[in-house]
Design a protein around this motif. Structure first.
Motif, PDB file in Angstrom:
ATOM      1  N   HIS A  53       0.830  -1.212   0.000  1.00  0.00           N
ATOM      2  CA  HIS A  53       0.000   0.000   0.000  1.00  0.00           C
ATOM      3  C   HIS A  53       0.862   1.258   0.000  1.00  0.00           C
ATOM      4  O   HIS A  53       0.526   2.252  -0.655  1.00  0.00           O
ATOM      5  CB  HIS A  53      -0.963  -0.006   1.190  1.00  0.00           C
ATOM      6  CG  HIS A  53      -2.076  -0.986   1.010  1.00  0.00           C
ATOM      7  ND1 HIS A  53      -3.160  -0.737   0.209  1.00  0.00           N
ATOM      8  CD2 HIS A  53      -2.251  -2.230   1.511  1.00  0.00           C
ATOM      9  CE1 HIS A  53      -3.971  -1.775   0.235  1.00  0.00           C
ATOM     10  NE2 HIS A  53      -3.446  -2.702   1.017  1.00  0.00           N
ATOM     11  N   LYS A  54       1.966   1.241   0.713  1.00  0.00           N
ATOM     12  CA  LYS A  54       2.867   2.394   0.721  1.00  0.00           C
ATOM     13  C   LYS A  54       3.497   2.585  -0.665  1.00  0.00           C
ATOM     14  O   LYS A  54       3.622   3.718  -1.141  1.00  0.00           O
ATOM     15  CB  LYS A  54       3.959   2.192   1.787  1.00  0.00           C
ATOM     16  CG  LYS A  54       4.881   3.358   1.946  1.00  0.00           C
ATOM     17  CD  LYS A  54       4.180   4.548   2.547  1.00  0.00           C
ATOM     18  CE  LYS A  54       5.185   5.645   2.827  1.00  0.00           C
ATOM     19  NZ  LYS A  54       4.528   6.878   3.218  1.00  0.00           N
ATOM     20  N   ASP A  57       0.967   4.201  -2.853  1.00  0.00           N
ATOM     21  CA  ASP A  57       0.894   5.641  -2.576  1.00  0.00           C
ATOM     22  C   ASP A  57       2.009   6.391  -3.296  1.00  0.00           C
ATOM     23  O   ASP A  57       1.782   7.447  -3.886  1.00  0.00           O
ATOM     24  CB  ASP A  57       0.989   5.913  -1.070  1.00  0.00           C
ATOM     25  CG  ASP A  57      -0.228   5.428  -0.307  1.00  0.00           C
ATOM     26  OD1 ASP A  57      -1.293   5.234  -0.937  1.00  0.00           O
ATOM     27  OD2 ASP A  57      -0.113   5.244   0.919  1.00  0.00           O
ATOM     28  N   ARG A  58       3.222   5.837  -3.256  1.00  0.00           N
ATOM     29  CA  ARG A  58       4.365   6.480  -3.919  1.00  0.00           C
ATOM     30  C   ARG A  58       4.190   6.488  -5.436  1.00  0.00           C
ATOM     31  O   ARG A  58       4.542   7.456  -6.098  1.00  0.00           O
ATOM     32  CB  ARG A  58       5.661   5.754  -3.567  1.00  0.00           C
ATOM     33  CG  ARG A  58       6.105   5.965  -2.146  1.00  0.00           C
ATOM     34  CD  ARG A  58       7.439   5.302  -1.917  1.00  0.00           C
ATOM     35  NE  ARG A  58       7.877   5.415  -0.543  1.00  0.00           N
ATOM     36  CZ  ARG A  58       9.047   4.989  -0.117  1.00  0.00           C
ATOM     37  NH1 ARG A  58       9.899   4.418  -0.946  1.00  0.00           N
ATOM     38  NH2 ARG A  58       9.372   5.129   1.153  1.00  0.00           N
ATOM     39  N   VAL A  59       3.649   5.406  -5.974  1.00  0.00           N
ATOM     40  CA  VAL A  59       3.444   5.310  -7.422  1.00  0.00           C
ATOM     41  C   VAL A  59       2.409   6.339  -7.873  1.00  0.00           C
ATOM     42  O   VAL A  59       2.570   6.973  -8.919  1.00  0.00           O
ATOM     43  CB  VAL A  59       3.021   3.872  -7.814  1.00  0.00           C
ATOM     44  CG1 VAL A  59       2.556   3.807  -9.255  1.00  0.00           C
ATOM     45  CG2 VAL A  59       4.175   2.910  -7.588  1.00  0.00           C
ATOM     46  N   ALA A  67      -3.653   1.021  -7.006  1.00  0.00           N
ATOM     47  CA  ALA A  67      -4.069   0.787  -5.624  1.00  0.00           C
ATOM     48  C   ALA A  67      -3.233  -0.360  -5.054  1.00  0.00           C
ATOM     49  O   ALA A  67      -2.536  -1.058  -5.790  1.00  0.00           O
ATOM     50  CB  ALA A  67      -5.553   0.444  -5.579  1.00  0.00           C
ATOM     51  N   GLY A  68      -3.323  -0.552  -3.761  1.00  0.00           N
ATOM     52  CA  GLY A  68      -2.555  -1.609  -3.097  1.00  0.00           C
ATOM     53  C   GLY A  68      -2.763  -2.989  -3.695  1.00  0.00           C
ATOM     54  O   GLY A  68      -1.800  -3.730  -3.916  1.00  0.00           O
ATOM     55  N   LEU A  93      10.490   3.308  -6.518  1.00  0.00           N
ATOM     56  CA  LEU A  93      11.498   2.455  -5.876  1.00  0.00           C
ATOM     57  C   LEU A  93      12.914   3.001  -6.040  1.00  0.00           C
ATOM     58  O   LEU A  93      13.866   2.409  -5.539  1.00  0.00           O
ATOM     59  CB  LEU A  93      11.426   1.042  -6.455  1.00  0.00           C
ATOM     60  CG  LEU A  93      10.166   0.254  -6.109  1.00  0.00           C
ATOM     61  CD1 LEU A  93      10.058  -0.997  -6.966  1.00  0.00           C
ATOM     62  CD2 LEU A  93      10.154  -0.098  -4.631  1.00  0.00           C
ATOM     63  N   GLU A  94      13.040   4.107  -6.784  1.00  0.00           N
ATOM     64  CA  GLU A  94      14.327   4.755  -7.046  1.00  0.00           C
ATOM     65  C   GLU A  94      15.316   3.815  -7.722  1.00  0.00           C
ATOM     66  O   GLU A  94      16.482   3.705  -7.327  1.00  0.00           O
ATOM     67  CB  GLU A  94      14.907   5.334  -5.753  1.00  0.00           C
ATOM     68  CG  GLU A  94      14.016   6.389  -5.126  1.00  0.00           C
ATOM     69  CD  GLU A  94      14.531   6.902  -3.794  1.00  0.00           C
ATOM     70  OE1 GLU A  94      15.546   6.372  -3.288  1.00  0.00           O
ATOM     71  OE2 GLU A  94      13.914   7.827  -3.268  1.00  0.00           O
ATOM     72  N   VAL A  95      14.827   3.117  -8.755  1.00  0.00           N
ATOM     73  CA  VAL A  95      15.661   2.236  -9.573  1.00  0.00           C
ATOM     74  C   VAL A  95      15.383   2.555 -11.036  1.00  0.00           C
ATOM     75  O   VAL A  95      14.351   3.144 -11.363  1.00  0.00           O
ATOM     76  CB  VAL A  95      15.357   0.737  -9.290  1.00  0.00           C
ATOM     77  CG1 VAL A  95      15.700   0.375  -7.861  1.00  0.00           C
ATOM     78  CG2 VAL A  95      13.917   0.393  -9.598  1.00  0.00           C
ATOM     79  N   PRO A  96      16.275   2.173 -11.945  1.00  0.00           N
ATOM     80  CA  PRO A  96      15.963   2.366 -13.363  1.00  0.00           C
ATOM     81  C   PRO A  96      14.853   1.408 -13.796  1.00  0.00           C
ATOM     82  O   PRO A  96      14.729   0.309 -13.227  1.00  0.00           O
ATOM     83  CB  PRO A  96      17.280   2.039 -14.067  1.00  0.00           C
ATOM     84  CG  PRO A  96      18.038   1.210 -13.110  1.00  0.00           C
ATOM     85  CD  PRO A  96      17.605   1.633 -11.728  1.00  0.00           C
TER      86      PRO A  96
END
Length: 124
Positions: A53-54, A57-59, A67-68, A93-96
């Motif tokens: 779920h977090k 939210d970031r996406v 949604a989750g 996720l701070e990845v390529p």
């Protein structure tokens, strides 16, 4: 090819390969990005220490409508994200974005296995 016609080709079952701003290429079909690695998503999310779920939210902060429960479906391999969602997942996720795609060799092996009619349960 404009946006609408590319969507129509994908909806007709055709695959479209697009060159992306981050330097990679991705094939998009009517059901999402071809070669999405569900296990990589779960691994990266758990390594970051965040819940589904977090992550959703970031996406959403990156412009995708998720949604989750969608994250769960992506991780289980029951659903494949669209290109916009894939890039939003990678940003969250701070990845390529390439980190969420299978490498070519495993993708080719999977296609060969499916063409031969070998199911995964027979391999494991």
């Amino acid at each position: 090819m404009n946006r609408r016609s590319s969507w129509l080709h994908a909806a007709a079952g055709r695959r479209i390969t697009q060159k992306l701003s981050w330097g990679g290429r991705v094939t998009v079909a009517s059901r999402g990005v071809v070669g999405f690695d569900a296990a990589a998503l779960r691994t990266l999310r758990t390594a970051a220490g965040i819940s589904q779920h977090k992550l959703a939210d970031r996406v959403r902060l990156h412009g995708a409508q998720v949604a989750g429960p969608h994250i769960c479906l992506y991780e289980c391999g029951k659903r494949t994200p669209q290109l916009r969602t894939l890039t939003a997942l990678a940003s969250a996720l701070e990845v390529p974005p390439s980190a969420l795609l299978e490498d070519d060799s495993s993708f080719r092996l999977c296609r060969l296995r499916l063409r031969m009619g070998i199911r995964r349960r027979f391999i494991w």
